[in-house]
Design a protein around this motif. Structure first.
Motif, PDB file in Angstrom:
ATOM      1  N   PHE A 219       0.493   9.838  -4.514  1.00 16.83           N
ATOM      2  CA  PHE A 219       0.828   9.675  -5.901  1.00 16.83           C
ATOM      3  C   PHE A 219      -0.228  10.273  -6.724  1.00 16.83           C
ATOM      4  N   ILE A 220      -1.481  10.306  -6.488  1.00 21.13           N
ATOM      5  CA  ILE A 220      -2.206  10.310  -7.467  1.00 21.13           C
ATOM      6  C   ILE A 220      -2.495  12.112  -7.471  1.00 21.13           C
ATOM      7  N   GLU A 221      -2.370  12.778  -6.575  1.00 22.61           N
ATOM      8  CA  GLU A 221      -2.382  14.275  -6.324  1.00 22.61           C
ATOM      9  C   GLU A 221      -1.195  14.495  -7.167  1.00 22.61           C
ATOM     10  N   SER A 222      -0.075  14.102  -6.825  1.00 24.51           N
ATOM     11  CA  SER A 222       1.409  14.494  -7.509  1.00 24.51           C
ATOM     12  C   SER A 222       1.042  14.352  -8.938  1.00 24.51           C
ATOM     13  N   CYS A 223       0.740  13.328  -9.455  1.00 21.59           N
ATOM     14  CA  CYS A 223       0.471  13.031 -10.772  1.00 21.59           C
ATOM     15  C   CYS A 223      -0.413  13.877 -11.427  1.00 21.59           C
TER      16      CYS A 223
ATOM     17  N   MET B 179       6.238  13.886  -4.503  1.00 21.42           N
ATOM     18  CA  MET B 179       5.294  12.909  -4.120  1.00 21.42           C
ATOM     19  C   MET B 179       5.373  12.631  -2.635  1.00 21.42           C
ATOM     20  N   ASP B 180       6.441  12.750  -1.880  1.00 20.85           N
ATOM     21  CA  ASP B 180       6.187  12.320  -0.653  1.00 20.85           C
ATOM     22  C   ASP B 180       6.058  13.589   0.177  1.00 20.85           C
ATOM     23  N   LYS B 181       4.757  14.258   0.299  1.00 17.12           N
ATOM     24  CA  LYS B 181       4.274  15.219   0.528  1.00 17.12           C
ATOM     25  C   LYS B 181       4.377  15.637   2.258  1.00 17.12           C
TER      26      LYS B 181
ATOM     27  N   GLY C 148       0.953  -1.233   0.014  1.00 14.29           N
ATOM     28  CA  GLY C 148      -0.203   0.057  -0.114  1.00 14.29           C
ATOM     29  C   GLY C 148       0.915   1.256  -0.055  1.00 14.29           C
ATOM     30  N   TYR C 149       2.248   1.258   0.002  1.00 14.43           N
ATOM     31  CA  TYR C 149       3.158   2.323  -0.225  1.00 14.43           C
ATOM     32  C   TYR C 149       4.284   2.109  -1.149  1.00 14.43           C
ATOM     33  N   ILE C 150       4.661   3.112  -1.936  1.00 17.05           N
ATOM     34  CA  ILE C 150       5.847   3.196  -2.702  1.00 17.05           C
ATOM     35  C   ILE C 150       6.824   3.657  -1.885  1.00 17.05           C
TER      36      ILE C 150
END
Length: 202
Positions: free
Chosen positions: A181-185, A168-170, A126-128
């Motif tokens: 991930f989705i928000e950054s992309c 990505m790692d807010k 569930g994490y990258i």
């Protein structure tokens, strides 16, 4: 003794795969974004490459390598296989293949990003992590081959990942969640362009 057991397990696997029949095309049509005619064409091609009705990882790698003769696609094909093999049984059925392909070719941006997250989340926790992102990035560079990126320095994938990961790692906790991930992309044009490049390697 061990080899006999191994053979009998392989025979059982073979028997199980020989009998594999796809779900009714009507059901697949409802679950995917393909028409019945498209599904029939795709199934014919799939059966041609995989007469048993399922693809194991080795066959998947062999098929995939034909598209990238200039590089080594083995590692990327391994990650891709795991993303298609949603029930993690070591085989990709026609249904698995169609569900993944439907998202990649005709899915919404949200569906594609969810699928991409699943690909990058190698251990499916569930994490990258930065390491997971680096593994995928290296695999893509290896696959594209030296002729595509002849002037790239050895640490190019790492630099690429450092830049992406920082964006990505807010909350700076060392992992990227699906929301991050989705928000950054969606906010970053460069990342979206990379996502389109990534689509081309599928």
């Amino acid at each position: 003794m061990f080899f006999e057991e191994k053979d009998s397990v392989e025979d059982e696997l073979e028997m199980a795969t020989v009998r594999h029949r796809p779900e009714a095309l009507e059901l697949l049509e409802a679950q995917s974004k393909f028409t019945k005619k498209e599904l029939q064409i795709l199934y014919r091609g799939f059966k041609n490459e995989c007469p048993s009705g399922v693809v194991n990882e080795e066959t998947f790698k062999e098929i995939y390598s034909q598209f990238f003769p200039q590089g080594d696609s083995t590692t990327y094909a391994h990650f891709l296989f795991n993303a298609f093999d949603t029930d993690h049984n070591g085989a990709v059925s026609f249904e698995d293949f169609i569900k993944g392909l439907s998202i990649l070719l005709r899915g919404t941006v949200q569906e594609k990003l969810n699928w991409a997250f699943n690909l990058y989340d190698i251990n499916k926790d569930g994490y990258i992590t930065k390491e997971e992102m680096l593994d995928i990035m290296k695999a893509i560079y290896d696959m594209m081959g030296k002729c595509t990126y002849p002037v790239l320095k050895e640490d190019a994938p790492r630099q690429h990942v450092e830049t992406f990961f920082q964006k990505m790692d807010k909350n700076k906790d060392g992992v990227v969640t699906i929301d991050e991930f989705i928000e950054s992309c969606q906010k970053d044009e460069n990342i979206m362009r990379s996502m389109q490049l990534f689509e081309n390697v599928i």
